[in-house]
Motif scaffolding. Structure first.
Motif, mmCIF file in Angstrom:
data_model
loop_
_atom_site.group_PDB
_atom_site.id
_atom_site.type_symbol
_atom_site.label_atom_id
_atom_site.label_comp_id
_atom_site.label_asym_id
_atom_site.label_seq_id
_atom_site.Cartn_x
_atom_site.Cartn_y
_atom_site.Cartn_z
ATOM 1 N N ASP A 1 -6.335 4.874 3.780
ATOM 2 C CA ASP A 1 -5.226 3.907 3.824
ATOM 3 C C ASP A 1 -5.570 2.866 4.896
ATOM 4 O OD1 ASP A 1 -2.771 2.694 3.632
ATOM 5 O OD2 ASP A 1 -1.668 4.273 4.689
ATOM 6 N N ASN B 1 -1.966 4.101 12.350
ATOM 7 C CA ASN B 1 -0.541 4.147 12.627
ATOM 8 C C ASN B 1 -0.195 5.638 12.739
ATOM 9 O OD1 ASN B 1 2.199 3.921 12.725
ATOM 10 N ND2 ASN B 1 2.436 2.850 10.770
ATOM 11 N N TYR C 1 -4.706 -2.271 8.059
ATOM 12 C CA TYR C 1 -4.955 -3.018 9.303
ATOM 13 C C TYR C 1 -6.421 -3.415 9.501
ATOM 14 C CZ TYR C 1 -0.455 -0.853 10.197
ATOM 15 O OH TYR C 1 0.850 -0.446 10.077
ATOM 16 N N SER D 1 0.840 -1.203 0.000
ATOM 17 C CA SER D 1 0.000 0.000 0.000
ATOM 18 C C SER D 1 0.875 1.253 0.000
ATOM 19 C CB SER D 1 -0.980 0.015 1.178
ATOM 20 O OG SER D 1 -0.324 -0.244 2.384
ATOM 21 N N SER E 1 0.412 -7.106 3.376
ATOM 22 C CA SER E 1 1.639 -7.131 4.189
ATOM 23 C C SER E 1 1.380 -7.633 5.596
ATOM 24 C CB SER E 1 2.242 -5.727 4.283
ATOM 25 O OG SER E 1 2.824 -5.378 3.054
ATOM 26 N N SER F 1 -3.693 -3.910 1.769
ATOM 27 C CA SER F 1 -2.370 -4.535 1.710
ATOM 28 C C SER F 1 -2.429 -5.976 2.187
ATOM 29 C CB SER F 1 -1.427 -3.752 2.625
ATOM 30 O OG SER F 1 -0.178 -4.384 2.696
HETATM 31 N N1 PMP Z 1 0.093 2.578 5.452
HETATM 32 C C1 PMP Z 1 0.231 2.435 6.779
HETATM 33 C C2 PMP Z 1 -0.660 3.203 7.682
HETATM 34 C C3 PMP Z 1 1.204 1.574 7.295
HETATM 35 O O1 PMP Z 1 1.331 1.453 8.621
HETATM 36 C C4 PMP Z 1 2.027 0.844 6.402
HETATM 37 C C5 PMP Z 1 3.094 -0.099 6.874
HETATM 38 N N2 PMP Z 1 3.748 0.182 8.025
HETATM 39 C C6 PMP Z 1 1.844 1.043 5.033
HETATM 40 C C7 PMP Z 1 0.858 1.907 4.588
HETATM 41 C C8 PMP Z 1 2.684 0.357 4.009
HETATM 42 O O2 PMP Z 1 2.543 -1.007 4.026
HETATM 43 P P1 PMP Z 1 2.837 -1.941 2.794
HETATM 44 O O3 PMP Z 1 3.474 -1.118 1.715
HETATM 45 O O4 PMP Z 1 3.740 -2.993 3.299
HETATM 46 O O5 PMP Z 1 1.509 -2.461 2.372
#
Ligand code: PMP
Length: 394
Positions: free
Chosen positions: A200, A172, A203, A98, A232, A230
């Motif tokens: 965004d 975050n 989570y 993301s 991730s 994401s």
């Molecule tokens: N947005 C937020 C709020 C995040 O905390 C993170 C990862 N720490 C990301 C985007 C990016 O995550 P990723 O590119 O791994 O999906």
């Protein structure tokens, strides 16, 4: 080498710098946002990669479409529709995490000097990305229910921002969640003022208690909202797989921006995950993750009282990866960081998460990466070994 002028305003990520120290094996790190490696679905991913390489090596190793691998786009569209954001596969762009979605939105939307509305504090790497496009930040304070909408409305009456950047669910760094009432109001404000919202949401599926809330992007049809997700935090960050969901025009603009950035997201990872989803019980996997992280969150919350000085307060997230700590007035988290490192405990001081006027008495703790007993024990030890604190001057 002469760098572009805009780079002068972009700071190196304080978190990545801290992580370099915090990653020493003897340090217990609450600093990064690292998922638990024992929860990576290693076997299912290994099998899916092997299947794809034996069945469709030409596709998996060849250049692919910028928009992404069709079956994965369709999977995302179907899942987002179930989560409250009705979407067709054509409204999905597969991104390299993301983070790339954030960057592509910056690239496609922000002209130098454009105003971007962010929460204070906000996600550091988004601030970093928007800075490279020479955005100006306007901040709106947050509380335990997320961005304060009255303050946002006042701001929208005064300024014409290009973008409102939100991490509505388990933010975050604060871990807090935008309430349903505020989601509805923000979606309506976006429609009324014609301001794009970037939602965004890495989570959203990591909820340990409380009822799920609909994505802001699914609330008001007329509101221009780009939703980012994401894999991730739910599968593994090393896959670098994320997605943007938006209307066709926005997806077209982001696709053109992505062409110039990296042509397309890795073909092998996209196909492997799409293949895995054919047989993998993703919901059962998420249920396991929620149990695991929920226990770790509880262990952290239970230990905080003993770990921090009286007068410290903290957020009580219902999901995500972070707790945000507010120290008593006058205690600088950066100084505390030095002490904590002596006790081989790391966290991220809160100041870098503020685009302006940082609150020095804040810090972010991650709870996903270590077992609950390690979290509780080390927080106790760190407290016991701490020297008496000096206060911030003034
Ligand atoms: N947005 C937020 C709020 C995040 O905390 C993170 C990862 N720490 C990301 C985007 C990016 O995550 P990723 O590119 O791994 O999906």
């Amino acid at each position: 080498m002469q760098l572009a002028k805009r780079m002068a305003r972009v700071q190196a990520s304080a978190i990545r710098e801290i992580l370099k120290v915090a990653e020493r094996p003897d340090v217990l790190s609450f600093a990064g946002g690292l998922p638990a490696p024992e929860a990576f679905p290693v076997e299912a991913l290994a099998r899916a990669h092997a299947d794809v390489l034996s069945g469709d090596a030409a596709g998996a190793l060849q250049y692919g479409a910028t928009e992404g691998f069709g079956p994965l786009r369709a999977w995302v569209a179907e899942r987002m529709t179930r989560r409250g954001l009705p979407a067709a596969a054509e409204q999905v762009l597969i991104t390299a995490g993301s983070q790339q979605g954030i960057d592509l939105v910056g690239k496609a939307l922000i002209d130098p000097g454009d105003v971007v509305v962010v929460e204070a504090p906000s996600y550091l790497a988004a601030l970093q990305s928007f800075s490279t496009y020479e955005a100006r930040f306007e901040t709106v304070p947050s509380d335990d229910d997320g961005m304060q909408v009255d303050a946002l409305e006042r701001l929208l009456r005064r300024k014409r921002p290009k973008l409102i950047y939100l991490v509505p669910t388990f933010q975050n760094p604060r871990g807090t969640t935008l309430s349903l009432e505020r989601r509805v109001r923000i979606a309506r404000l976006a429609a009324r003022f014609g301001v794009t919202v970037l939602e965004d949401d890495p989570y959203g599926e990591l909820r340990y208690r409380g009822p799920a809330l609909p994505p802001v992007a699914g609330i008001e049809k007329e509101a221009p909202v780009i939703h980012l997700g994401s894999f991730s935090k739910t599968l593994a960050p090393g896959l670098r797989l994320g997605y943007a969901v938006a209307d066709a025009r926005a997806i077209r603009a982001l696709t053109i921006a992505k062409q110039a950035a990296d042509l397309h997201t890795g073909s092998l990872a996209q196909r492997a995950v799409a293949r895995m989803f054919e047989t993998f019980d993703y919901d059962a996997h998420l249920a396991r993750l929620r149990r695991l992280y929920g226990e770790r969150l509880d262990a952290m919350l239970a230990s905080l009282e003993r770990a921090f000085p009286e007068g410290t307060t903290w957020t009580r997230p219902e999901g995500g990866l972070f707790v945000w700590v507010q120290l008593p007035s006058g205690i600088d988290a950066l100084e505390l960081f030095g002490d904590a490192m002596l006790a081989r405990v790391a966290f991220v001081p809160g100041a870098p998460f503020y685009p302006a006027e940082p609150c020095l008495e804040t810090l972010r703790l991650n709870f996903s990466n270590r077992p609950p007993d390690a979290i509780a024990r080390r927080l106790r030890e760190a407290r016991a070994s701490r020297a008496p604190r000096r206060r911030i001057a003034g």
